[in-house]
Write an enzyme that holds these catalytic residues in place. Structure first.
Site, mmCIF file in Angstrom:
data_model
loop_
_atom_site.group_PDB
_atom_site.id
_atom_site.type_symbol
_atom_site.label_atom_id
_atom_site.label_comp_id
_atom_site.label_asym_id
_atom_site.label_seq_id
_atom_site.Cartn_x
_atom_site.Cartn_y
_atom_site.Cartn_z
ATOM 1 N N SER A 1 0.832 -1.202 0.000
ATOM 2 C CA SER A 1 0.000 0.000 0.000
ATOM 3 C C SER A 1 0.869 1.254 0.000
ATOM 4 C CB SER A 1 -0.945 -0.033 1.202
ATOM 5 O OG SER A 1 -1.876 1.023 1.145
ATOM 6 N N ASP B 1 -10.502 -4.579 -3.913
ATOM 7 C CA ASP B 1 -9.867 -3.598 -3.033
ATOM 8 C C ASP B 1 -10.639 -2.281 -3.118
ATOM 9 O OD1 ASP B 1 -8.182 -1.736 -1.761
ATOM 10 O OD2 ASP B 1 -6.381 -2.836 -2.343
ATOM 11 N N HIS C 1 -8.234 -4.972 0.677
ATOM 12 C CA HIS C 1 -6.993 -4.215 0.840
ATOM 13 C C HIS C 1 -6.105 -4.765 1.956
ATOM 14 C CE1 HIS C 1 -4.424 -0.766 0.138
ATOM 15 N NE2 HIS C 1 -4.416 -0.488 1.434
#
Length: 335
Positions: free
Chosen positions: A156, A221, A250
């Site tokens: 991320s 996600d 996610h």
């Protein structure tokens, strides 16, 4: 205006756990150990009882002191440098680090950004760049790990510092982008162009990475759309087979069996990616470029072209001979 938007984007980007999930304590011998500050379910072994874990405090060029965990695997050939996601710190990630260390058979270096966990300072784009540079320097100086034996892993927000460093290191073994982002504003506003005040401009840096890049992303996600990962994969110079986890979100990709299987496959192939194979690729590229230049050039005579090819061949044979004389566990000379 630009500075205000950049500051706003930075505030949206960083959510360190508050309070941190662990504390540092110094033993009588001066070494650091970790104490969990949350539920008993989070177990971090005492560094005094676990010889496979080093707890480090590393100085950055911004004047911050950041915490790092170095997990050693006696069977490892490669080292994973892990840059974590947004709302986590090392206390929450320790169990995952142990699983990755064992299942992937790697050494693993994980660290907390400035302002996360017990690291000092405040989180920002520039501080995360200083953080990963300091950790990479620690791997080099304290553990003797060279870039040829490092795989950078960015999850991320962690894809930002990961690609920042990867773009500067031409001989990395590999890169993993886990739920990576194209840029900060592309996550917030879904724009299709780059502003000068944007943060983590991975869409530009991915083009500079010279090693294999594995992209892992969940199709569902809802924080960083799957299209971010898909575009990063398409833009990489040397893309590895991506892993699109159907139904993955996610923060749950590690729960899918395909996650560890695909990572294991990638690590094994990176282990087998010796310098000899890299040089073969370079030779093929050079030969292709030489062929194009020879066909397009009207200034070189046939004799000149033959002489040039002869020189290239001799240089190549010398390189291969040096490699044969310097073999060391499958890792030869530096390219």
């Amino acid at each position: 205006m630009g500075c205000m938007v950049s500051l706003l984007a930075s505030k949206f980007a960083f959510f360190p756990p508050s309070p941190p999930t662990y504390q540092l304590k110094k033993r009588e011998d001066g070494k650091l150990t970790v104490v969990s500050t949350v539920s008993p379910a989070v177990v971090i072994p005492n560094a005094a009882d676990d010889n496979s874990l080093d707890v480090l405090l590393v100085d950055t060029k911004h004047g911050n002191k950041i915490v790092a965990f170095y997990l050693k695997n006696p069977y490892a050939r490669l080292t994973l440098l892990y840059s974590h996601g947004n709302a986590a710190d090392l206390g929450q990630l320790y169990d995952l680090f142990v699983q990755l260390k064992v299942n992937l058979r790697v050494n693993l270096m994980g660290y907390d950004y400035s302002g996360y966990g017990a690291s000092t300072g405040k989180p920002s784009e520039s501080s995360t760049y200083a953080d990963i540079e300091a950790i990479y320097g620690c791997l080099e100086t304290e553990y003797g790990v060279s870039q040829e034996d490092i795989i950078l892993y960015g999850q991320s927000v962690g894809s930002g510092p990961t690609l920042h460093l990867a773009a500067k290191l031409p001989r990395l073994r590999g890169v993993v982008l886990h739920s990576g982002i194209l840029s900060g504003l592309r996550v917030l506003c879904h724009v299709n162009f780059t502003f000068c005040f944007d943060i983590y401009k991975n869409i530009d840096k991915i083009k500079k990475v010279k090693c294999p890049v594995l992209v892992i992303h969940g199709t569902e996600d809802d924080v960083v759309n799957w299209l971010h990962g898909n575009r990063l994969w398409k833009m990489a110079r040397e893309s590895y087979d991506p892993l699109w986890i159907k139904g993955g979100g996610h923060c749950n990709l590690e729960l899918y069996p395909d996650f560890i299987r695909h990572l294991c496959k990638f690590i094994q192939e990176m282990e087998n990616l010796t310098t000899k194979k890299r040089l073969i690729k370079i030779r093929q590229s050079v030969n292709l470029q030489s062929s194009v230049q020879c066909h397009s050039s009207a200034t070189l005579s046939v004799q000149d072209q033959v002489a040039t090819a002869s020189v290239v061949s001799v240089v190549w044979e010398n390189i291969m001979a040096q490699m044969e004389n310097t073999k060391d566990n499958g890792y030869n000379m530096l390219v």
